[in-house]
Design a protein around this motif. Structure first.
Motif, PDB file in Angstrom:
ATOM      1  N   PRO A  78       6.226  39.761  26.445  1.00  0.00           N
ATOM      2  CA  PRO A  78       5.975  38.698  27.423  1.00  0.00           C
ATOM      3  C   PRO A  78       7.090  38.568  28.448  1.00  0.00           C
ATOM      4  N   ILE A  79       8.208  39.220  28.204  1.00  0.00           N
ATOM      5  CA  ILE A  79       9.366  39.147  29.094  1.00  0.00           C
ATOM      6  C   ILE A  79       9.606  40.511  29.720  1.00  0.00           C
ATOM      7  N   GLY A  80       9.967  40.510  30.995  1.00  0.00           N
ATOM      8  CA  GLY A  80      10.244  41.756  31.686  1.00  0.00           C
ATOM      9  C   GLY A  80       9.013  42.302  32.390  1.00  0.00           C
ATOM     10  N   PRO A  81       9.114  43.484  32.996  1.00  0.00           N
ATOM     11  CA  PRO A  81       8.004  44.033  33.782  1.00  0.00           C
ATOM     12  C   PRO A  81       6.840  44.474  32.921  1.00  0.00           C
ATOM     13  N   ILE A  82       5.671  44.551  33.545  1.00  0.00           N
ATOM     14  CA  ILE A  82       4.493  45.137  32.902  1.00  0.00           C
ATOM     15  C   ILE A  82       4.616  46.643  33.059  1.00  0.00           C
ATOM     16  N   TRP A  83       4.904  47.327  31.951  1.00  0.00           N
ATOM     17  CA  TRP A  83       5.236  48.753  32.022  1.00  0.00           C
ATOM     18  C   TRP A  83       4.406  49.538  31.019  1.00  0.00           C
ATOM     19  N   PHE A  84       3.745  50.606  31.532  1.00  0.00           N
ATOM     20  CA  PHE A  84       2.939  51.478  30.691  1.00  0.00           C
ATOM     21  C   PHE A  84       3.539  52.885  30.670  1.00  0.00           C
ATOM     22  N   PRO A  85       3.228  53.681  29.629  1.00  0.00           N
ATOM     23  CA  PRO A  85       3.675  55.076  29.603  1.00  0.00           C
ATOM     24  C   PRO A  85       3.118  55.852  30.800  1.00  0.00           C
ATOM     25  N   GLN A  86       3.779  56.940  31.128  1.00  0.00           N
ATOM     26  CA  GLN A  86       3.388  57.732  32.287  1.00  0.00           C
ATOM     27  C   GLN A  86       1.964  58.255  32.165  1.00  0.00           C
ATOM     28  N   SER A  87       1.499  58.496  30.951  1.00  0.00           N
ATOM     29  CA  SER A  87       0.162  59.055  30.754  1.00  0.00           C
ATOM     30  C   SER A  87      -0.948  58.016  30.897  1.00  0.00           C
ATOM     31  N   PHE A  88      -0.575  56.746  30.972  1.00  0.00           N
ATOM     32  CA  PHE A  88      -1.565  55.661  31.059  1.00  0.00           C
ATOM     33  C   PHE A  88      -2.047  55.531  32.496  1.00  0.00           C
ATOM     34  N   SER A  89      -3.362  55.685  32.703  1.00  0.00           N
ATOM     35  CA  SER A  89      -3.937  55.645  34.045  1.00  0.00           C
ATOM     36  C   SER A  89      -4.782  54.391  34.194  1.00  0.00           C
ATOM     37  N   PHE A  90      -4.450  53.568  35.189  1.00  0.00           N
ATOM     38  CA  PHE A  90      -5.223  52.342  35.363  1.00  0.00           C
ATOM     39  C   PHE A  90      -5.396  52.001  36.831  1.00  0.00           C
ATOM     40  N   TYR A  91      -6.462  51.253  37.070  1.00  0.00           N
ATOM     41  CA  TYR A  91      -6.961  51.018  38.431  1.00  0.00           C
ATOM     42  C   TYR A  91      -7.168  49.536  38.659  1.00  0.00           C
ATOM     43  N   ASN A  92      -6.585  49.039  39.739  1.00  0.00           N
ATOM     44  CA  ASN A  92      -6.751  47.659  40.183  1.00  0.00           C
ATOM     45  C   ASN A  92      -7.588  47.682  41.451  1.00  0.00           C
ATOM     46  N   VAL A  93      -8.654  46.895  41.508  1.00  0.00           N
ATOM     47  CA  VAL A  93      -9.573  46.968  42.640  1.00  0.00           C
ATOM     48  C   VAL A  93      -9.094  46.145  43.835  1.00  0.00           C
ATOM     49  N   GLU A  94      -7.828  45.737  43.808  1.00  0.00           N
ATOM     50  CA  GLU A  94      -7.231  45.140  44.998  1.00  0.00           C
ATOM     51  C   GLU A  94      -5.822  45.692  45.170  1.00  0.00           C
ATOM     52  N   ALA A  95      -5.374  45.722  46.410  1.00  0.00           N
ATOM     53  CA  ALA A  95      -4.077  46.321  46.750  1.00  0.00           C
ATOM     54  C   ALA A  95      -3.192  45.302  47.444  1.00  0.00           C
ATOM     55  N   ASN A  96      -3.203  44.085  46.909  1.00  0.00           N
ATOM     56  CA  ASN A  96      -2.373  43.041  47.489  1.00  0.00           C
ATOM     57  C   ASN A  96      -2.117  41.992  46.414  1.00  0.00           C
ATOM     58  N   GLY A  97      -1.164  41.111  46.667  1.00  0.00           N
ATOM     59  CA  GLY A  97      -0.924  39.979  45.786  1.00  0.00           C
ATOM     60  C   GLY A  97       0.201  40.217  44.787  1.00  0.00           C
ATOM     61  N   PRO A  98       0.657  39.150  44.130  1.00  0.00           N
ATOM     62  CA  PRO A  98       1.795  39.233  43.212  1.00  0.00           C
ATOM     63  C   PRO A  98       1.596  40.190  42.042  1.00  0.00           C
ATOM     64  N   LEU A  99       0.400  40.204  41.429  1.00  0.00           N
ATOM     65  CA  LEU A  99       0.190  41.103  40.300  1.00  0.00           C
ATOM     66  C   LEU A  99       0.244  42.554  40.753  1.00  0.00           C
TER      67      LEU A  99
END
Length: 265
Positions: A78-99
């Motif tokens: 819950p503390i620190g950046p949201i960090w995934f391994p290099q092999s983890f591929s994920f897609y956000n359908v927006e390209a703006n905002g704090p998240l």
């Protein structure tokens, strides 16, 4: 089909707390799920879902719901950046905002916006990728996670979009999303459809703000009811829903339903 009584049990509408104190003070303290820092959440309004900005990253209540679910589902601190391994591929359908700003550090992160018809999926426009959720350009079984926050109501054929998300997810992959949802309505409130290439309005026009086209806004096609759950299950998803109340994470109020659609492994 789920009855109205069952929907009330699954998605209770009773307030979790008396939110008037939060609105009166306008302030909460806790750990922001978006930036992972101890912070203060300020300027809550009667629209609790879209207010209460984090003093450090500017995230709203709704954006923190997405981040909290991602951290918990993938066992991230819950503390620190949201960090995934290099092999983890994920897609956000927006390209703006704090998240989005906080997810960009991940090597497997992909984001996009919708720039209208006439652009092929994957085209880069003003340094931003274009994608149409109804016909994604990603290869089948290529993504571990898809994120969408209040986007599907702006898609003319939302279940075509869900089918595409199912296609591009790897087995065991997840779509974590929010969308306008009425738990006391069985059927979706379809407000507009396309017939013979033209938009046919079935209810009064409703628009939400659009960061890509701020002067225009974006049309709301659908407000979802309980039948959304059943339709996603028909597509093959395993669906879960939560009403979140996490004041220590800056998430308050009683309109914080978030969904997870998992593609079976």
């Amino acid at each position: 089909m789920t009855s109205q009584t069952e929907s009330q049990l699954l998605y209770p509408l009773e307030p979790y707390i008396d939110s008037s104190a939060v609105i009166a003070s306008g302030v909460l303290e806790g750990i922001c799920p978006v930036c992972g820092n101890r912070t203060t959440f300020v300027d809550f309004t009667e629209n609790l879902r879209e207010s209460g900005g984090c003093l450090l990253c500017g995230s709203s209540n709704r954006q923190r719901q997405m981040a909290l679910m991602v951290r918990r589902r993938f066992n991230l601190s819950p503390i620190g950046p949201i960090w995934f391994p290099q092999s983890f591929s994920f897609y956000n359908v927006e390209a703006n905002g704090p998240l989005h700003n906080r997810l960009m550090i991940n090597p497997g992160y992909i984001c996009s916006e919708y720039f209208g018809e006439g652009h092929p999926g994957g085209e880069i426009i003003n340094k931003i990728r274009h994608e149409d959720l109804q016909k994604l350009s990603f290869e089948s079984k290529s993504l571990d996670l898809v994120l969408s926050s209040d986007v599907l109501e702006h898609v003319p054929a939302p279940y075509d979009a869900h089918m595409e998300v199912f296609r591009v997810l790897k087995p065991g992959g997840r779509h974590i999303f929010t969308a306008p949802f009425n738990p006391l309505t069985i059927e979706d409130d379809v407000r507009a459809v396309i017939e013979n290439g033209e938009v046919k309005y079935l209810a009064e026009k409703l628009y939400h703000s659009d960061p890509v086209r701020p002067s225009e806004g974006v049309l709301v096609w659908t407000i979802f009811g309980v039948e959304m759950i059943r339709k996603l299950e028909t597509l093959g998803f395993k669906v879960r829903a939560w009403n979140l109340y996490e004041p220590e994470s800056g998430i308050v109020g009683n309109c914080n339903t978030i969904f997870e659609a998992e593609k079976p492994a």
